[in-house]
Motif scaffolding. Structure first.
Motif, short mmCIF file in Angstrom:
data_model
loop_
_atom_site.label_atom_id
_atom_site.label_comp_id
_atom_site.label_asym_id
_atom_site.label_seq_id
_atom_site.Cartn_x
_atom_site.Cartn_y
_atom_site.Cartn_z
N GLN A 57 0.84 -1.20 0.00
CA GLN A 57 0.00 0.00 0.00
C GLN A 57 0.87 1.25 0.00
N THR A 58 1.96 1.23 0.75
CA THR A 58 2.89 2.36 0.75
C THR A 58 3.47 2.58 -0.65
N ILE A 59 3.82 1.48 -1.31
CA ILE A 59 4.35 1.56 -2.68
C ILE A 59 3.29 2.11 -3.62
N MET A 60 2.06 1.61 -3.51
CA MET A 60 0.98 2.08 -4.39
C MET A 60 0.68 3.56 -4.15
N ASP A 61 0.78 4.02 -2.92
CA ASP A 61 0.58 5.45 -2.63
C ASP A 61 1.64 6.29 -3.35
N GLU A 62 2.86 5.80 -3.33
CA GLU A 62 3.95 6.52 -3.98
C GLU A 62 3.82 6.45 -5.51
N LEU A 63 3.38 5.30 -6.02
CA LEU A 63 3.14 5.19 -7.46
C LEU A 63 2.03 6.15 -7.90
N LYS A 64 1.02 6.27 -7.09
CA LYS A 64 -0.08 7.19 -7.39
C LYS A 64 0.43 8.63 -7.44
N ARG A 65 1.35 8.97 -6.56
CA ARG A 65 1.92 10.32 -6.53
C ARG A 65 2.66 10.64 -7.82
N VAL A 66 3.45 9.68 -8.34
CA VAL A 66 4.27 9.95 -9.52
C VAL A 66 3.51 9.77 -10.83
N LEU A 67 2.38 9.09 -10.81
CA LEU A 67 1.61 8.84 -12.03
C LEU A 67 0.91 10.13 -12.49
N LYS A 68 1.00 10.38 -13.80
CA LYS A 68 0.29 11.53 -14.36
C LYS A 68 -1.21 11.32 -14.22
N ASN A 69 -1.96 12.41 -14.26
CA ASN A 69 -3.42 12.32 -14.16
C ASN A 69 -4.02 11.51 -15.30
N THR A 70 -3.35 11.47 -16.43
CA THR A 70 -3.82 10.70 -17.59
C THR A 70 -3.19 9.32 -17.66
N GLY A 71 -2.41 8.95 -16.63
CA GLY A 71 -1.66 7.69 -16.64
C GLY A 71 -2.45 6.50 -16.14
N THR A 72 -1.87 5.33 -16.36
CA THR A 72 -2.46 4.07 -15.89
C THR A 72 -1.41 3.24 -15.18
N CYS A 73 -1.89 2.33 -14.33
CA CYS A 73 -1.02 1.47 -13.54
C CYS A 73 -1.50 0.03 -13.68
N TRP A 74 -0.58 -0.87 -13.99
CA TRP A 74 -0.88 -2.28 -14.21
C TRP A 74 -0.01 -3.11 -13.26
N ILE A 75 -0.63 -3.94 -12.43
CA ILE A 75 0.10 -4.73 -11.44
C ILE A 75 -0.25 -6.20 -11.61
N ASN A 76 0.77 -7.03 -11.82
CA ASN A 76 0.61 -8.49 -11.88
C ASN A 76 0.95 -9.03 -10.50
N LYS A 164 -5.88 6.80 -11.70
CA LYS A 164 -6.12 7.65 -10.54
C LYS A 164 -7.18 8.71 -10.82
N ASN A 165 -7.58 8.81 -12.10
CA ASN A 165 -8.64 9.74 -12.49
C ASN A 165 -9.62 9.04 -13.43
N LYS A 166 -10.82 9.62 -13.52
CA LYS A 166 -11.85 9.04 -14.40
C LYS A 166 -11.45 9.12 -15.87
N LYS A 167 -10.72 10.16 -16.25
CA LYS A 167 -10.26 10.35 -17.63
C LYS A 167 -8.76 10.07 -17.68
N TYR A 168 -8.37 9.16 -18.55
CA TYR A 168 -6.97 8.78 -18.69
C TYR A 168 -6.75 8.31 -20.12
#
Length: 175
Positions: A57-76, A164-168
């Motif tokens: 969760q700490t890692i995901m919080d930090e990933l959310k901080r660095v991700l652009k508003n139009t970005g996406t995150c994929w976790i296996n 992290k946003n509805k539009k990406y």
């Protein structure tokens, strides 16, 4: 295009990134209690799976901080089974995976049960403000053989798609 490889502790490395600077994150973090890479403080060898999920969760919080508003995150992310209590990995002749300190299981989880790490992680991410777009089943047609005789072998893993946003940015036609 400028590319750079960062190597080291994920939290320390992510601290070097400015806010909203990454377009896409794709990661397959170490699964809990399955591999020992012999690195001090490595992800996946926490003494309790709750500690692992807290670190994730700490890692995901930090990933959310660095991700652009139009970005996406994929976790296996794969799962772990609770042990039988007999120990595993070393039969005197052949060593598969052996840990100096066996991870502890929560007393509420019965031996031989799936821990449910992917599902717990997914819910934690939703609770942490991520928008869960998909839970994708990655079917592995040539999965590793399994010696387990009392359940089906695992021939799939979860891939979670977050924004992290509805539009990406998403190009469905390219898929």
């Amino acid at each position: 295009m400028n590319r750079q490889i960062f190597q080291g502790d994920v939290i320390e490395q992510l601290a070097k990134f400015p806010d909203c600077s990454v377009d896409c994150i794709i990661s397959s973090p170490p699964y809990w209690a399955l591999r020992n890479y012999s690195v001090e403080g490595q992800l996946g060898l926490e003494p309790d799976f709750h500690d692992y999920l807290n670190k994730m969760q700490t890692i995901m919080d930090e990933l959310k901080r660095v991700l652009k508003n139009t970005g996406t995150c994929w976790i296996n992310l794969g799962d772990t089974y609770s042990g039988s209590g007999k120990g595993a990995g070393y039969d005197g002749a052949k060593e598969s995976w052996r840990f100096d300190k066996k991870p502890e299981l929560n007393e509420t989880i019965t031996a031989k049960s799936r821990i449910g790490i992917p599902e717990r992680f997914y819910i934690n991410c939703i609770d942490g403000g991520w928008i869960a777009r998909n839970h994708i089943v990655w079917t592995k047609n040539n999965s590793m053989p399994s010696s387990v005789k009392d359940r089906f072998k695992n021939s799939w893993e979860s891939v979670f798609f977050f924004s992290k946003n509805k539009k990406y940015y998403f190009d469905l036609d390219a898929v």
